[in-house]
Design an enzyme around this catalytic site. Structure first.
Site, PDB file in Angstrom:
ATOM      1  N   SER A   1       6.083   4.371   3.963  1.00  0.00           N
ATOM      2  CA  SER A   1       5.921   3.147   3.188  1.00  0.00           C
ATOM      3  C   SER A   1       6.122   1.925   4.077  1.00  0.00           C
ATOM      4  O   SER A   1       5.349   1.680   4.997  1.00  0.00           O
ATOM      5  CB  SER A   1       6.893   3.155   1.996  1.00  0.00           C
ATOM      6  OG  SER A   1       6.648   2.077   1.126  1.00  0.00           O
TER       7      SER A   1
ATOM      8  N   ARG B   1       5.210  -9.221   2.120  1.00  0.00           N
ATOM      9  CA  ARG B   1       5.103  -8.019   1.283  1.00  0.00           C
ATOM     10  C   ARG B   1       6.325  -7.897   0.384  1.00  0.00           C
ATOM     11  O   ARG B   1       6.207  -7.634  -0.816  1.00  0.00           O
ATOM     12  CB  ARG B   1       4.984  -6.795   2.196  1.00  0.00           C
ATOM     13  CG  ARG B   1       4.891  -5.436   1.498  1.00  0.00           C
ATOM     14  CD  ARG B   1       4.830  -4.355   2.582  1.00  0.00           C
ATOM     15  NE  ARG B   1       4.531  -3.036   2.064  1.00  0.00           N
ATOM     16  CZ  ARG B   1       5.436  -2.115   1.759  1.00  0.00           C
ATOM     17  NH1 ARG B   1       6.734  -2.404   1.891  1.00  0.00           N
ATOM     18  NH2 ARG B   1       5.074  -0.917   1.322  1.00  0.00           N
TER      19      ARG B   1
ATOM     20  N   HIS C   1       4.387   1.386  -5.197  1.00  0.00           N
ATOM     21  CA  HIS C   1       3.258   2.313  -5.028  1.00  0.00           C
ATOM     22  C   HIS C   1       2.655   2.744  -6.369  1.00  0.00           C
ATOM     23  O   HIS C   1       2.375   3.918  -6.607  1.00  0.00           O
ATOM     24  CB  HIS C   1       3.681   3.537  -4.198  1.00  0.00           C
ATOM     25  CG  HIS C   1       4.146   3.173  -2.824  1.00  0.00           C
ATOM     26  ND1 HIS C   1       3.274   2.759  -1.842  1.00  0.00           N
ATOM     27  CD2 HIS C   1       5.378   3.109  -2.278  1.00  0.00           C
ATOM     28  CE1 HIS C   1       3.967   2.474  -0.741  1.00  0.00           C
ATOM     29  NE2 HIS C   1       5.233   2.667  -0.982  1.00  0.00           N
TER      30      HIS C   1
END
Length: 308
Positions: free
Chosen positions: A101, A126, A208
């Site tokens: 990740s 992010r 995710h």
């Protein structure tokens, strides 16, 4: 011997991470201070002496782990033969890279695909955008242990609401992600289907999953504007689990990763197929070593490097 260097993601953080490196290595100190300047706050204060609760905030955790991992790798690369011998280390040389990740950004930096500075800016953005998504929708994640991939995929597809497989971590361990009620319902269904455990994770949101779509759109703009180059050595990216060297494909996969599952077990198996017989986890924690051994068997050589 083919070496695979792997980099941890969110959850590997601990209070004191990077402090020894900062104190004992002049290059590390310089890079940590550069990180503070780029971020606009002294993240090192939180990393070195902050509480677990302070470290858990997404906008702190992600850049903290990135800084620890990439600075550790950079310092490792600069060690002389004498220093390597003193520390019982072999020269920094990887044949392949991967990161879990967030760790994918560390892997790309260590492999030379993106600069330390640009990688940190992407990670910080992010983290901020993911935090915004977490605050808009109540989401969570849960680890399901003891069921195969297909069964968990079916459970998610049959559950009302948004819940999807998020991390294919190892054999019989998948993390699911989505709306709060949907994840809880999927956990109950998993137990009915024979799961050994279905554990809600202490995370801030549904990483995710489709709930990260707004973050994906914002990150896409930044990735498009960032100089990412082809790599000499393959990066096994989360989205496919396959080796990638092309910068255009790297960018596409980085973006897709936010709303797609992390195919970690597939990545590790592909590395093994391509000749990896030694795995070194660079950064905080030891989670990846455990996942690698559970996926490939206890005889695989998987070690960790947390400081120098």
């Amino acid at each position: 011997m083919k070496k695979a260097y792997v980099f941890p993601g969110q959850g590997a953080q601990f209070s004191g991470m990077g402090a020894e490196l900062y104190q004992n290595n002049s290059l590390a100190k310089e890079l940590f201070e550069q990180g503070n300047e780029i971020l606009g706050f002294r993240i090192t204060d939180i990393m070195f002496t902050g509480s677990a609760e302070e470290l858990k905030a997404t906008n702190v955790t992600q850049p903290a782990i990135y800084l620890h991992s990439t600075i550790l790798a950079k310092c490792y690369q600069t060690l002389s033969e004498k220093e390597l011998e003193q520390k019982s280390l072999k020269a920094f040389h990887a044949d392949m890279f991967a990161g879990h990740s967030l760790g994918e950004f560390s892997a790309l930096t260590a492999a030379g695909a993106v600069s330390f500075e640009d990688g940190l800016r992407l990670v910080a953005l992010r983290a901020r955008e993911m935090q915004k998504c977490c605050e808009k929708v109540s989401g969570t994640m849960a680890a399901i242990i003891g069921l195969d991939d297909r069964t968990i995929e079916q459970i998610c597809s049959q559950t009302t609401g948004i819940v999807v497989p998020a991390n294919y971590n190892s054999e019989n361990q998948i993390v699911i992600s989505g709306e709060l009620d949907a994840v809880h319902a999927a956990c109950e269904h998993a137990k009915e289907m024979g799961a050994k455990k279905a554990i809600i994770l202490p995370v801030g949101g549904a990483f995710h999953s489709p709930l990260m779509e707004e973050a994906r759109l914002e990150l896409g703009k930044a990735i498009a504007a960032t100089n990412i180059v082809d790599t000499q050595f393959p990066i096994y990216q989360n989205v496919t689990g396959h080796a990638v060297r092309d910068s255009k494909e790297i960018k596409e996969n980085l973006l897709t990763q936010l709303t797609s599952p992390v195919r970690w077990s597939q990545s590790i198996k592909n590395m093994l197929f391509d000749g990896a017989d030694y795995y070194l986890e660079i950064g905080p924690g030891n989670v990846l070593q455990g996942l690698i051994k559970r996926t490939l068997g206890p005889n695989v050589v998987a070690e960790g490097l947390v400081s120098l």
